[in-house]
Design an enzyme around this catalytic site. Structure first.
Site, PDB file in Angstrom:
ATOM      1  N   GLU A 127      13.050   2.349  13.990  1.00  0.00           N
ATOM      2  CA  GLU A 127      12.202   3.315  13.589  1.00  0.00           C
ATOM      3  C   GLU A 127      11.034   3.414  14.499  1.00  0.00           C
ATOM      4  O   GLU A 127      10.992   2.503  15.724  1.00  0.00           O
ATOM      5  CB  GLU A 127      11.780   3.173  12.222  1.00  0.00           C
ATOM      6  CG  GLU A 127      11.046   1.993  11.846  1.00  0.00           C
ATOM      7  CD  GLU A 127      10.776   1.618  10.171  1.00  0.00           C
ATOM      8  OE1 GLU A 127      10.655   2.726   9.619  1.00  0.00           O
ATOM      9  OE2 GLU A 127      10.370   0.438   9.891  1.00  0.00           O
ATOM     10  N   LYS A 139       6.639  -1.868   1.896  1.00  0.00           N
ATOM     11  CA  LYS A 139       5.489  -1.359   2.436  1.00  0.00           C
ATOM     12  C   LYS A 139       4.059  -2.350   2.509  1.00  0.00           C
ATOM     13  O   LYS A 139       2.970  -2.077   1.659  1.00  0.00           O
ATOM     14  CB  LYS A 139       4.982   0.104   1.926  1.00  0.00           C
ATOM     15  CG  LYS A 139       3.954   1.091   2.888  1.00  0.00           C
ATOM     16  CD  LYS A 139       4.255   2.571   2.324  1.00  0.00           C
ATOM     17  CE  LYS A 139       3.301   3.299   3.123  1.00  0.00           C
ATOM     18  NZ  LYS A 139       3.795   3.281   4.426  1.00  0.00           N
ATOM     19  N   ARG A 162       7.970   3.832  -5.050  1.00  0.00           N
ATOM     20  CA  ARG A 162       8.080   3.057  -3.909  1.00  0.00           C
ATOM     21  C   ARG A 162       6.937   1.948  -3.822  1.00  0.00           C
ATOM     22  O   ARG A 162       7.028   0.738  -3.662  1.00  0.00           O
ATOM     23  CB  ARG A 162       8.137   3.844  -2.377  1.00  0.00           C
ATOM     24  CG  ARG A 162       8.259   2.710  -1.294  1.00  0.00           C
ATOM     25  CD  ARG A 162       8.332   3.712  -0.087  1.00  0.00           C
ATOM     26  NE  ARG A 162       7.003   4.416   0.392  1.00  0.00           N
ATOM     27  CZ  ARG A 162       6.865   5.125   1.483  1.00  0.00           C
ATOM     28  NH1 ARG A 162       7.861   5.235   2.249  1.00  0.00           N
ATOM     29  NH2 ARG A 162       5.515   5.662   1.644  1.00  0.00           N
ATOM     30  N   LEU A 181      11.526   1.301   6.601  1.00  0.00           N
ATOM     31  CA  LEU A 181      10.820   1.668   5.716  1.00  0.00           C
ATOM     32  C   LEU A 181      11.393   2.845   5.193  1.00  0.00           C
ATOM     33  O   LEU A 181      11.287   3.951   6.137  1.00  0.00           O
ATOM     34  CB  LEU A 181       9.379   1.768   5.732  1.00  0.00           C
ATOM     35  CG  LEU A 181       8.460   2.438   4.568  1.00  0.00           C
ATOM     36  CD1 LEU A 181       8.582   1.333   3.517  1.00  0.00           C
ATOM     37  CD2 LEU A 181       7.502   2.758   4.943  1.00  0.00           C
ATOM     38  N   ARG A 232      -8.140 -20.282  -1.070  1.00  0.00           N
ATOM     39  CA  ARG A 232      -7.080 -20.120  -0.003  1.00  0.00           C
ATOM     40  C   ARG A 232      -6.148 -21.202  -0.031  1.00  0.00           C
ATOM     41  O   ARG A 232      -6.338 -22.052   0.453  1.00  0.00           O
ATOM     42  CB  ARG A 232      -7.666 -20.187   1.314  1.00  0.00           C
ATOM     43  CG  ARG A 232      -6.932 -19.468   2.265  1.00  0.00           C
ATOM     44  CD  ARG A 232      -7.560 -19.374   3.797  1.00  0.00           C
ATOM     45  NE  ARG A 232      -6.773 -19.033   4.607  1.00  0.00           N
ATOM     46  CZ  ARG A 232      -5.616 -19.292   5.335  1.00  0.00           C
ATOM     47  NH1 ARG A 232      -5.206 -20.617   4.762  1.00  0.00           N
ATOM     48  NH2 ARG A 232      -4.783 -18.738   6.097  1.00  0.00           N
ATOM     49  N   TYR A 234       0.815  -1.279   0.054  1.00  0.00           N
ATOM     50  CA  TYR A 234      -0.166   0.061  -0.080  1.00  0.00           C
ATOM     51  C   TYR A 234       1.033   1.082   0.141  1.00  0.00           C
ATOM     52  O   TYR A 234       2.150   1.135   0.210  1.00  0.00           O
ATOM     53  CB  TYR A 234      -0.958   0.156   1.434  1.00  0.00           C
ATOM     54  CG  TYR A 234      -0.354   0.401   2.470  1.00  0.00           C
ATOM     55  CD1 TYR A 234      -0.318   1.505   3.051  1.00  0.00           C
ATOM     56  CD2 TYR A 234       0.495  -0.571   3.230  1.00  0.00           C
ATOM     57  CE1 TYR A 234       0.318   1.939   4.104  1.00  0.00           C
ATOM     58  CE2 TYR A 234       1.198  -0.334   4.352  1.00  0.00           C
ATOM     59  CZ  TYR A 234       0.909   1.037   4.971  1.00  0.00           C
ATOM     60  OH  TYR A 234       1.566   1.269   6.110  1.00  0.00           O
TER      61      TYR A 234
END
Length: 285
Positions: free
Chosen positions: A177, A145, A50, A201, A98, A31
């Site tokens: 971070e 991300k 990104r 990130l 699945r 995302y």
């Protein structure tokens, strides 16, 4: 509200996600959150690059180029008449029975995007915030991300429960971070932050702050900071797309510097505000 769904624009009540979407079942997707100021995107190029990179790292073949995606998001902005806020965009591997193995090539990635509220954290930027130190127990590919944010969510909640604004994560005593931000220490006028490797990130705001430092004679060092070294910092701050630049004045019970926002942080806040104005001003509304 209009939602972008695989290249089409639909009203919120017209959108449905398949029960077997792999984002729903596995968190199998990536995302981005892109900030909008005065009706214009900020740092769109960096966000799109990104996003593409994250998708490639988990082997999702996006059916759109950066140019096509950018055009679709600009139309989404126009349809929703978004002046100040953000756009949330994600892509999953798609809907399939699945199984842990990737589905076949006939499974279409599911791309969605929609506007979200974002406002400048003016109070926090003015007075500063406190962080709470927590062990970083996330996976080792934090450079992606990913939709897999449970470790971040638990850390953020724990920090909140302790009365802090944000978590400050560390691995074996070395700071990485925040749960949703990058962290920086300032000592003798130099800015220190964790190297942009797989353990963090590389935030788009982080990229912009690095540029601003180098353009304005502020030494920017990608060097790891220890938890023990926090007490010797003159200043500290965090950055993110929604937080911009926020001073850190305390970590748990330990004061950072004088316990007030410092001059380097204040300078970077001013430079970042100027950069926002410059980059968004040139965009036609």
């Amino acid at each position: 509200m209009y939602i972008l769904v695989n290249g089409e624009y639909k009203k919120r009540d017209e959108v449905a996600i398949d029960l077997e979407d792999r984002g729903h079942q596995f968190g199998d997707g990536v995302y981005e959150v892109i900030r909008v100021y005065d009706g214009a995107f900020f740092a769109m190029k960096e966000h799109m690059e990104r996003f593409i990179r994250s998708a490639e790292e988990i082997k999702i073949d996006l059916p759109y180029t950066i140019g096509e995606l950018t055009g679709q998001l600009e139309e989404l902005l126009r349809l929703n008449k978004t002046e100040d806020g953000g756009i949330y965009m994600q892509v999953t591997r798609g809907a399939a029975a699945r199984k842990h193995l990737f589905p076949g090539k006939d499974t279409r990635p599911e791309l969605t995007a929609y506007p979200i509220p974002c406002s400048k954290p003016a109070k926090e930027q003015e007075v500063g915030i406190s962080l709470s130190l927590l062990e970083d127990v996330r996976w080792l590919r934090c450079d992606i991300k990913s939709l897999n944010l449970l470790g971040n969510v638990l850390a953020k909640q724990e920090a909140h429960d302790r009365g802090a604004y944000e978590a400050l994560l560390h691995r074996s005593g070395m700071i990485t971070e925040g749960s949703s931000s990058n962290f920086y220490g300032v000592k003798n006028g130099s800015v220190f932050t964790h190297p942009a490797n797989n353990l963090i990130l590389n935030g788009v705001t982080r990229m912009k702050v690095e540029e601003l430092c180098r353009q304005n004679g502020i030494e920017f060092l990608e060097e790891r900071l220890s938890t023990e070294g926090l007490v010797s910092l003159d200043e500290a701050f965090i950055t993110s797309t929604t937080s911009e630049v926020i001073p850190v004045i305390k970590v748990d019970e330990g004061k950072i510097g004088e316990g007030i926002p410092g001059p380097v942080t204040r300078k970077l806040q001013k430079l970042f505000d100027e950069l926002i104005a410059k980059e968004t001003k040139v965009v036609e509304k």
